[in-house]
Design an enzyme around this catalytic site. Structure first.
Site, PDB file in Angstrom:
ATOM      1  N   LYS A  10       0.863  -1.196   0.000  1.00 50.20           N
ATOM      2  CA  LYS A  10       0.000   0.000   0.000  1.00 50.20           C
ATOM      3  C   LYS A  10       0.892   1.237   0.000  1.00 50.20           C
ATOM      4  O   LYS A  10       2.072   1.176   0.398  1.00 50.20           O
ATOM      5  CB  LYS A  10      -0.928   0.032   1.220  1.00 50.20           C
ATOM      6  N   ASP A 136      -2.006  -1.159  10.822  1.00 51.24           N
ATOM      7  CA  ASP A 136      -1.948  -1.135   9.360  1.00 51.24           C
ATOM      8  C   ASP A 136      -2.480  -2.405   8.708  1.00 51.24           C
ATOM      9  O   ASP A 136      -2.336  -2.569   7.509  1.00 51.24           O
ATOM     10  CB  ASP A 136      -0.470  -0.997   8.932  1.00 51.24           C
TER      11      ASP A 136
HETATM   12  O1  C5P Z   1      -0.226  -0.703  15.501  1.00 50.16           O
HETATM   13  P1  C5P Z   1       1.206  -1.004  15.285  1.00 50.16           P
HETATM   14  O2  C5P Z   1       1.653  -2.248  15.988  1.00 50.16           O
HETATM   15  O3  C5P Z   1       1.608  -0.987  13.876  1.00 50.16           O
HETATM   16  O4  C5P Z   1       1.986   0.187  15.973  1.00 50.16           O
HETATM   17  C1  C5P Z   1       3.350   0.108  16.273  1.00 50.16           C
HETATM   18  C2  C5P Z   1       3.732   1.303  17.106  1.00 50.16           C
HETATM   19  O5  C5P Z   1       3.628   2.500  16.311  1.00 50.16           O
HETATM   20  C3  C5P Z   1       2.837   1.563  18.313  1.00 50.16           C
HETATM   21  O6  C5P Z   1       3.266   0.855  19.448  1.00 50.16           O
HETATM   22  C4  C5P Z   1       2.995   3.053  18.497  1.00 50.16           C
HETATM   23  O7  C5P Z   1       4.202   3.341  19.146  1.00 50.16           O
HETATM   24  C5  C5P Z   1       3.133   3.566  17.070  1.00 50.16           C
HETATM   25  N1  C5P Z   1       1.843   4.030  16.518  1.00 50.16           N
HETATM   26  C6  C5P Z   1       1.323   5.247  16.926  1.00 50.16           C
HETATM   27  N2  C5P Z   1       0.152   5.701  16.407  1.00 50.16           N
HETATM   28  C7  C5P Z   1      -0.505   4.982  15.475  1.00 50.16           C
HETATM   29  C8  C5P Z   1       0.009   3.754  15.021  1.00 50.16           C
HETATM   30  C9  C5P Z   1       1.196   3.298  15.557  1.00 50.16           C
HETATM   31  O8  C5P Z   1       1.917   5.922  17.775  1.00 50.16           O
HETATM   32  N3  C5P Z   1      -1.645   5.473  14.970  1.00 50.16           N
END
Ligand code: C5P
Length: 322
Positions: A10, A136
């Site tokens: 994406k 994601d």
């Molecule tokens: O959701 P995901 O595991 O991909 O997120 C990884 C890290 O990225 C989270 O622990 C957070 O630190 C950061 N994150 C964030 N805000 C988001 C998505 C991710 O701060 N909307």
């Protein structure tokens, strides 16, 4: 039974990042768009228990740290299937590249497991499990043009943009998304520049441009063909100043990425941007010919560029198991 599946990438068309929420995540708004660059997975469900991952890329984790592992475990439990899952990941997409490769791999694994065991989870449950593994992931259960809000996991199918020609540059730089979020917080605290208000202003701008374009009312001239619609979109994206907020921290740290964006614009991209937290940078072009020429010229300069197309929802699902 072994199932072969394509796991597409994406890009983010605009990424507006709000302040950090109480749960540590950032509120965001983005338009995700699937593109025709795949990783290839083979998922086998066999006798036994446990999960096994193999990959041609040594940077892919082979244990619980892999999103495929986590979603496979949740999926097998939800499907009440006690079998061994073997996942072979042939990487075509960069690792930590901002193209959602790991998230897409996990969703592809889930869909392949469902095929292999001959059972399907309800759509709601698929979305819930995917969101549990990462922000994601859910977009890959929709495909095409997708609005992402919340922490990115709340997804809504948008009317598909026409297939757009694009060039994706994948520099050999891995960028950690959590680190990029933390750096953005520091940057904002220090400069006080990007207030929430400034961000929500831009947010209005981007959604207006996209929704105006989607409803066909963006330009005075009615768009006749998908080529005209693509042209109108590119103009609107530029006029609305649709941006990826990560550029403000990632470009100063990796100035070569800003140069890549400029190079794409110089080669004729109607719109160019960092994808996610990078390091991939893409450019949207008006024709396949232009995109091909641009990719060729960038490659001649030693930049790893590939010409491809965005995938509509229909194409995304059609090509996944082809
Ligand atoms: O959701 P995901 O595991 O991909 O997120 C990884 C890290 O990225 C989270 O622990 C957070 O630190 C950061 N994150 C964030 N805000 C988001 C998505 C991710 O701060 N909307």
């Amino acid at each position: 039974m072994t199932v072969a599946v394509r796991s597409f990438a994406k890009i983010n068309i605009g990424l507006e990042i709000g302040p950090r929420r109480a749960d540590g995540f950032h509120a965001l708004r983005t338009v995700y768009q699937t593109v025709a660059l795949p990783d290839r997975l083979r998922v086998e469900v066999a006798r036994g228990t446990g999960i096994e991952i193999h990959s041609n890329d040594p940077r892919v984790p082979l244990d619980e740290a892999n999103t495929c592992w986590r979603l496979a475990e949740l999926a097998m439990k939800a499907l009440k299937a006690r079998r061994r899952v073997k996942i072979q990941i042939e990487k075509g997409l960069p690792v930590q590249g901002g193209l959602g490769g790991a998230s897409s791999n996990a969703v592809a694994t889930l869909l392949a497991i469902e095929r292999a065991v001959g059972k399907r989870l309800p759509a709601e449950e698929r979305l819930r499990l995917a969101a549990e593994v990462g922000s994601d992931l859910p977009l890959f259960l929709i495909g095409g043009t997708v609005l992402g809000v919340g922490r990115g996991e709340e997804v809504y199918p948008l009317e598909d943009l026409p297939a757009l020609d694009c060039v994706i540059v994948t520099p050999d730089i891995g960028i950690s998304t959590p680190q990029a979020f933390a750096e953005l917080d520091n940057f904002r605290e220090k400069t006080g520049k990007l207030t929430v208000r400034a961000s929500s202003d831009k947010l209005g701008g981007s959604s207006h441009a996209l929704s105006a374009w989607l409803s066909g009312s963006s330009t005075g001239v009615p768009a006749k063909s998908s080529g005209d619609r693509a042209e109108a979109l590119l103009l609107d994206l530029v006029h609305a100043g649709i941006e990826n907020d990560f550029e403000s921290v990632v470009f100063p740290q990796h100035p070569e990425l800003r140069l890549v964006k400029r190079a794409l614009e110089r080669e004729g991209a109607g719109y160019a941007s960092l994808s996610g937290s990078g390091s991939a940078v893409y450019g949207l072009f008006r024709s396949r010919e232009q995109a091909r020429k641009a990719a060729k010229r960038l490659k001649a300069e030693g930049i790893s560029a590939v010409a491809t197309r965005t995938l509509t929802r229909r194409e995304y699902w059609k090509r996944m198991f082809e």
